[in-house]
Design a protein around this motif. Structure first.
Motif, PDB file in Angstrom:
ATOM      1  N   LYS A   1      72.348 -52.098  20.366  1.00 18.10           N
ATOM      2  CA  LYS A   1      71.682 -50.834  20.045  1.00 18.10           C
ATOM      3  C   LYS A   1      70.235 -51.084  19.653  1.00 18.10           C
ATOM      4  N   SER A   2      69.364 -50.187  20.074  1.00 15.72           N
ATOM      5  CA  SER A   2      67.977 -50.210  19.613  1.00 15.72           C
ATOM      6  C   SER A   2      67.901 -49.366  18.333  1.00 15.72           C
ATOM      7  N   GLU A   3      66.744 -49.363  17.702  1.00 20.13           N
ATOM      8  CA  GLU A   3      66.589 -48.560  16.486  1.00 20.13           C
ATOM      9  C   GLU A   3      66.823 -47.077  16.774  1.00 20.13           C
ATOM     10  N   ALA A   4      66.378 -46.616  17.941  1.00 16.66           N
ATOM     11  CA  ALA A   4      66.532 -45.199  18.283  1.00 16.66           C
ATOM     12  C   ALA A   4      67.987 -44.848  18.567  1.00 16.66           C
ATOM     13  N   THR A   5      68.699 -45.703  19.297  1.00 14.93           N
ATOM     14  CA  THR A   5      70.079 -45.370  19.660  1.00 14.93           C
ATOM     15  C   THR A   5      71.029 -45.517  18.477  1.00 14.93           C
ATOM     16  N   ARG A   6      70.650 -46.285  17.465  1.00 16.48           N
ATOM     17  CA  ARG A   6      71.485 -46.374  16.260  1.00 16.48           C
ATOM     18  C   ARG A   6      71.513 -45.061  15.502  1.00 16.48           C
ATOM     19  N   LYS A   7      70.500 -44.221  15.714  1.00 14.28           N
ATOM     20  CA  LYS A   7      70.404 -42.935  15.022  1.00 14.28           C
ATOM     21  C   LYS A   7      71.037 -41.793  15.810  1.00 14.28           C
ATOM     22  N   ASN A   8      71.530 -42.082  17.000  1.00 14.76           N
ATOM     23  CA  ASN A   8      72.144 -41.060  17.847  1.00 14.76           C
ATOM     24  C   ASN A   8      73.387 -40.497  17.155  1.00 14.76           C
ATOM     25  N   ARG A   9      73.448 -39.173  16.996  1.00 16.25           N
ATOM     26  CA  ARG A   9      74.549 -38.535  16.261  1.00 16.25           C
ATOM     27  C   ARG A   9      75.903 -38.797  16.886  1.00 16.25           C
ATOM     28  N   THR A  10      75.969 -38.738  18.203  1.00 13.14           N
ATOM     29  CA  THR A  10      77.247 -38.972  18.890  1.00 13.14           C
ATOM     30  C   THR A  10      77.729 -40.390  18.635  1.00 13.14           C
ATOM     31  N   TYR A  11      76.809 -41.359  18.721  1.00 13.93           N
ATOM     32  CA  TYR A  11      77.187 -42.747  18.474  1.00 13.93           C
ATOM     33  C   TYR A  11      77.676 -42.924  17.033  1.00 13.93           C
ATOM     34  N   ILE A  12      76.960 -42.349  16.072  1.00 13.44           N
ATOM     35  CA  ILE A  12      77.346 -42.487  14.663  1.00 13.44           C
ATOM     36  C   ILE A  12      78.739 -41.917  14.434  1.00 13.44           C
ATOM     37  N   GLN A  13      79.018 -40.749  15.020  1.00  8.54           N
ATOM     38  CA  GLN A  13      80.333 -40.120  14.861  1.00  8.54           C
ATOM     39  C   GLN A  13      81.437 -40.996  15.461  1.00  8.54           C
ATOM     40  N   LYS A  14      81.187 -41.550  16.635  1.00 12.51           N
ATOM     41  CA  LYS A  14      82.199 -42.399  17.282  1.00 12.51           C
ATOM     42  C   LYS A  14      82.393 -43.705  16.520  1.00 12.51           C
ATOM     43  N   ARG A  15      81.302 -44.234  15.962  1.00  6.58           N
ATOM     44  CA  ARG A  15      81.409 -45.450  15.156  1.00  6.58           C
ATOM     45  C   ARG A  15      82.296 -45.209  13.933  1.00  6.58           C
ATOM     46  N   LYS A  16      82.138 -44.032  13.306  1.00  6.34           N
ATOM     47  CA  LYS A  16      82.959 -43.674  12.143  1.00  6.34           C
ATOM     48  C   LYS A  16      84.414 -43.467  12.546  1.00  6.34           C
ATOM     49  N   GLN A  17      84.640 -42.863  13.716  1.00  5.11           N
ATOM     50  CA  GLN A  17      86.013 -42.662  14.194  1.00  5.11           C
ATOM     51  C   GLN A  17      86.676 -44.003  14.522  1.00  5.11           C
ATOM     52  N   MET A  18      85.911 -44.971  15.016  1.00  9.56           N
ATOM     53  CA  MET A  18      86.465 -46.296  15.297  1.00  9.56           C
ATOM     54  C   MET A  18      86.977 -46.937  14.004  1.00  9.56           C
ATOM     55  N   LEU A  19      86.224 -46.784  12.927  1.00 10.21           N
ATOM     56  CA  LEU A  19      86.630 -47.342  11.644  1.00 10.21           C
ATOM     57  C   LEU A  19      87.864 -46.621  11.110  1.00 10.21           C
ATOM     58  N   GLU A  20      87.883 -45.287  11.217  1.00 14.82           N
ATOM     59  CA  GLU A  20      89.000 -44.510  10.692  1.00 14.82           C
ATOM     60  C   GLU A  20      90.279 -44.701  11.513  1.00 14.82           C
ATOM     61  N   LYS A  21      90.166 -44.589  12.827  1.00 12.29           N
ATOM     62  CA  LYS A  21      91.354 -44.601  13.686  1.00 12.29           C
ATOM     63  C   LYS A  21      91.889 -46.011  13.930  1.00 12.29           C
ATOM     64  N   HIS A  22      90.991 -46.961  14.230  1.00  9.32           N
ATOM     65  CA  HIS A  22      91.414 -48.306  14.612  1.00  9.32           C
ATOM     66  C   HIS A  22      91.173 -49.356  13.526  1.00  9.32           C
ATOM     67  N   GLY A  23      90.423 -48.984  12.486  1.00  6.54           N
ATOM     68  CA  GLY A  23      90.110 -49.953  11.432  1.00  6.54           C
ATOM     69  C   GLY A  23      89.140 -51.024  11.889  1.00  6.54           C
ATOM     70  N   ILE A  24      88.289 -50.679  12.865  1.00  9.43           N
ATOM     71  CA  ILE A  24      87.351 -51.650  13.452  1.00  9.43           C
ATOM     72  C   ILE A  24      85.909 -51.264  13.064  1.00  9.43           C
ATOM     73  N   THR A  25      85.195 -52.210  12.491  1.00 10.50           N
ATOM     74  CA  THR A  25      83.791 -52.005  12.200  1.00 10.50           C
ATOM     75  C   THR A  25      82.986 -52.496  13.401  1.00 10.50           C
ATOM     76  N   VAL A  26      82.169 -51.615  13.975  1.00 10.71           N
ATOM     77  CA  VAL A  26      81.354 -51.970  15.136  1.00 10.71           C
ATOM     78  C   VAL A  26      80.136 -52.751  14.661  1.00 10.71           C
ATOM     79  N   LYS A  27      79.965 -53.943  15.206  1.00 16.40           N
ATOM     80  CA  LYS A  27      78.823 -54.789  14.870  1.00 16.40           C
ATOM     81  C   LYS A  27      77.676 -54.439  15.805  1.00 16.40           C
ATOM     82  N   GLU A  28      76.558 -53.977  15.247  1.00 17.93           N
ATOM     83  CA  GLU A  28      75.407 -53.579  16.046  1.00 17.93           C
ATOM     84  C   GLU A  28      74.462 -54.754  16.230  1.00 17.93           C
TER      85      GLU A  28
END
Length: 184
Positions: free
Chosen positions: A156-183
């Motif tokens: 991820k670049s600095e701009a894409t890390r701020k993308n709302r859709t990406y942030i929401q999916k990253r949070k869902q990955m942690l909640e649903k699968h227990g996986i922290t996405v390494k950027e």
């Protein structure tokens, strides 16, 4: 208000101004700004009607028109898509990180390296009114195992890390699968 002259108005030849209006010179066909720029760039005259007489000495007569290459729009996040050995990458940075991970796998530091792995976040569901809600997935750039731990990485670049859709999916990955996405 003054009375207008009856139409069609007669303008004697050689007249350049009538009242406050300029008289156009109709000795050559008028070009739009776009046609003029194409003519300046390529030297090709603008397209004219097929019924017009073709004169070889006229610089504005229709000739073979060479189409310009379509203007490539700049990608939203300024990335450059690329390919290596049939694998397509969304950016050059993602490709270079892939090379780095391949070297680590060859050295035995990581194992089970995979590219573009989809994770299901929400399944397809039917609403009360009978319409269907699409499933939601997250596609990780890279997954591998390091020291017995499953790792999910996303370039991820600095701009894409701020993308709302990406942030929401990253949070869902942690909640649903227990996986922290390494950027990266």
């Amino acid at each position: 208000m003054s009375k207008r002259a009856p139409w069609p108005m007669v303008v004697p030849a050689g007249t350049t101004v009538v009242g406050t209006a300029r008289v156009r010179d109709d000795s050559r066909p008028a070009m739009t700004t776009a046609q003029r720029r194409i003519y300046e760039l390529t030297g090709n005259p603008p397209q004219t009607s097929a019924l017009d007489d073709v004169d070889d000495n006229d610089p504005f007569s229709p000739r073979l028109i060479v189409p310009l290459a379509p203007s490539a729009r700049q990608p939203k996040y300024r990335n450059t898509k690329c390919e290596h050995n049939g694998i397509k990458f969304d950016s050059q940075r993602e490709r270079s990180h892939w090379f780095h991970l391949v070297q680590q796998q060859a050295a035995g530091l990581i194992s089970e390296l995979r590219l573009q792995v989809p994770f299901l976040l929400t399944k397809r569901q039917q609403r009360d009114d009978g319409t269907w809600e699409r499933k939601s997935t997250y596609v990780a750039d890279f997954t591998y195992i390091r020291d017995g731990k499953f790792v999910v990485e996303d370039v991820k670049s600095e701009a894409t890390r701020k993308n709302r859709t990406y942030i929401q999916k990253r949070k869902q990955m942690l909640e649903k699968h227990g996986i922290t996405v390494k950027e990266i």
